[in-house]
Scaffold this motif. Structure first.
Motif, PDB file in Angstrom:
ATOM      1  N   VAL A   1       0.844  -1.212   0.000  1.00 11.08           N
ATOM      2  CA  VAL A   1       0.000   0.000   0.000  1.00 11.08           C
ATOM      3  C   VAL A   1       0.875   1.255   0.000  1.00 11.08           C
ATOM      4  O   VAL A   1       0.651   2.194  -0.785  1.00 11.08           O
ATOM      5  CB  VAL A   1      -0.950  -0.005   1.221  1.00 11.08           C
ATOM      6  CG1 VAL A   1      -1.633   1.345   1.386  1.00 11.08           C
ATOM      7  CG2 VAL A   1      -2.001  -1.104   1.070  1.00 11.08           C
ATOM      8  N   PHE A   2       1.897   1.287   0.874  1.00  9.64           N
ATOM      9  CA  PHE A   2       2.780   2.451   0.941  1.00  9.64           C
ATOM     10  C   PHE A   2       3.473   2.711  -0.396  1.00  9.64           C
ATOM     11  O   PHE A   2       3.544   3.852  -0.862  1.00  9.64           O
ATOM     12  CB  PHE A   2       3.849   2.250   2.028  1.00  9.64           C
ATOM     13  CG  PHE A   2       3.358   2.484   3.426  1.00  9.64           C
ATOM     14  CD1 PHE A   2       2.109   3.028   3.669  1.00  9.64           C
ATOM     15  CD2 PHE A   2       4.156   2.162   4.510  1.00  9.64           C
ATOM     16  CE1 PHE A   2       1.659   3.235   4.960  1.00  9.64           C
ATOM     17  CE2 PHE A   2       3.716   2.374   5.817  1.00  9.64           C
ATOM     18  CZ  PHE A   2       2.469   2.912   6.037  1.00  9.64           C
ATOM     19  N   ILE A   3       3.992   1.631  -0.995  1.00 12.66           N
ATOM     20  CA  ILE A   3       4.802   1.785  -2.207  1.00 12.66           C
ATOM     21  C   ILE A   3       3.937   2.050  -3.443  1.00 12.66           C
ATOM     22  O   ILE A   3       4.239   2.943  -4.246  1.00 12.66           O
ATOM     23  CB  ILE A   3       5.691   0.542  -2.420  1.00 12.66           C
ATOM     24  CG1 ILE A   3       6.745   0.466  -1.310  1.00 12.66           C
ATOM     25  CG2 ILE A   3       6.375   0.579  -3.780  1.00 12.66           C
ATOM     26  CD1 ILE A   3       7.509  -0.841  -1.256  1.00 12.66           C
ATOM     27  N   GLU A   4       2.863   1.280  -3.609  1.00 16.08           N
ATOM     28  CA  GLU A   4       2.063   1.373  -4.829  1.00 16.08           C
ATOM     29  C   GLU A   4       1.000   2.470  -4.783  1.00 16.08           C
ATOM     30  O   GLU A   4       0.805   3.181  -5.768  1.00 16.08           O
ATOM     31  CB  GLU A   4       1.392   0.024  -5.123  1.00 16.08           C
ATOM     32  CG  GLU A   4       2.360  -1.075  -5.496  1.00 16.08           C
ATOM     33  CD  GLU A   4       3.138  -0.781  -6.771  1.00 16.08           C
ATOM     34  OE1 GLU A   4       2.558  -0.211  -7.718  1.00 16.08           O
ATOM     35  OE2 GLU A   4       4.339  -1.113  -6.814  1.00 16.08           O
ATOM     36  N   LEU A   5       0.296   2.610  -3.670  1.00 21.82           N
ATOM     37  CA  LEU A   5      -0.791   3.592  -3.594  1.00 21.82           C
ATOM     38  C   LEU A   5      -0.304   4.991  -3.223  1.00 21.82           C
ATOM     39  O   LEU A   5      -0.771   5.988  -3.777  1.00 21.82           O
ATOM     40  CB  LEU A   5      -1.869   3.138  -2.600  1.00 21.82           C
ATOM     41  CG  LEU A   5      -2.639   1.867  -2.981  1.00 21.82           C
ATOM     42  CD1 LEU A   5      -3.719   1.569  -1.957  1.00 21.82           C
ATOM     43  CD2 LEU A   5      -3.292   2.008  -4.368  1.00 21.82           C
ATOM     44  N   PHE A   6       0.628   5.053  -2.263  1.00 23.04           N
ATOM     45  CA  PHE A   6       1.107   6.361  -1.802  1.00 23.04           C
ATOM     46  C   PHE A   6       2.430   6.777  -2.437  1.00 23.04           C
ATOM     47  O   PHE A   6       2.947   7.855  -2.145  1.00 23.04           O
ATOM     48  CB  PHE A   6       1.240   6.356  -0.272  1.00 23.04           C
ATOM     49  CG  PHE A   6      -0.064   6.139   0.436  1.00 23.04           C
ATOM     50  CD1 PHE A   6      -1.106   7.054   0.338  1.00 23.04           C
ATOM     51  CD2 PHE A   6      -0.272   4.996   1.188  1.00 23.04           C
ATOM     52  CE1 PHE A   6      -2.308   6.847   0.989  1.00 23.04           C
ATOM     53  CE2 PHE A   6      -1.468   4.777   1.847  1.00 23.04           C
ATOM     54  CZ  PHE A   6      -2.503   5.714   1.750  1.00 23.04           C
ATOM     55  N   ASN A   7       2.995   5.926  -3.283  1.00 18.53           N
ATOM     56  CA  ASN A   7       4.253   6.214  -3.998  1.00 18.53           C
ATOM     57  C   ASN A   7       5.392   6.613  -3.062  1.00 18.53           C
ATOM     58  O   ASN A   7       6.187   7.511  -3.360  1.00 18.53           O
ATOM     59  CB  ASN A   7       4.048   7.324  -5.045  1.00 18.53           C
ATOM     60  CG  ASN A   7       3.283   6.826  -6.242  1.00 18.53           C
ATOM     61  OD1 ASN A   7       3.436   5.681  -6.646  1.00 18.53           O
ATOM     62  ND2 ASN A   7       2.432   7.675  -6.792  1.00 18.53           N
TER      63      ASN A   7
END
Length: 198
Positions: free
Chosen positions: A152-158
């Motif tokens: 979630v941190f890497i893909e959604l929030f970049n």
């Protein structure tokens, strides 16, 4: 076989066969360092990879430098980095014009598409190994939960992967300190009870 020769062969092999950039090379470096030459165990490799991801620069080069340094100090680090980089560099210079002139060729495109699933499986295998390792300390639910949070941190929030690794390292460190303090407190209580009983 001499350690310098082992370093040269191991990292030249991983550099030549590592198609697709840094992350795809990591399973090859792990194979050489852990299985082939036994320079370190899988746990140490995983910890080194996690810390290397928090530092700037190409991951494969950092791993080569660390493993080489562990085996033979500064000279080992230099040999590992050059052995990893130079074969790819020479191959790139030699083949770039050839591939560029045939970049629209179905044959070249077919080669690239044929190799892509292999890279995907290598990365998946490495991810599963890390999940197995994480589940030993965190449990299956904790490991899967941490993986989902990272995704979630890497893909959604970049958020940069290095920052995510740093956050998880910090949280884990604080949790370990809290857990150790609780253990010490429970040991003190146990000692007091033993003294009273005696």
């Amino acid at each position: 076989m001499h350690p310098y020769l082992q370093i040269t062969i191991g990292f030249a092999r991983s550099g030549v066969l590592g198609y697709g950039g840094g992350p795809s090379v990591i399973p090859l470096i792990e194979y050489e360092a852990v299985k082939n030459y036994n320079w370190m165990d899988r746990d140490e490799f995983g910890e080194t990879l996690a810390l290397a991801n928090t530092l700037p620069g190409p991951i494969a080069t950092k791993m080569a430098a660390y493993v080489g340094y562990k085996v033979k100090g500064i000279a080992g680090a230099v040999i590992a980095v050059f052995a990893h980089i130079l074969p790819s560099l020479f191959a790139l210079i030699a083949l770039l014009s050839f591939f560029y002139s045939f970049r629209s060729s179905p044959f070249i495109n077919g080669m690239i598409q044929g190799v892509t699933p292999v890279i995907a499986i290598m990365l998946l295998t490495m991810a599963l190994n890390f999940l197995k390792k994480a589940s030993k300390g965190l449990g299956v639910k904790g490991a899967l939960g941490g993986a989902v949070i990272c995704l979630v941190f890497i893909e959604l929030f970049n958020i940069h992967p290095g920052i995510v690794v740093f956050i998880f390292l910090s949280v884990s460190f604080l949790f370990a300190m809290y857990k150790n303090r609780k253990i010490k407190e429970s040991l003190k209580v146990t000692e007091k009870i033993k003294k009273k009983v005696q």
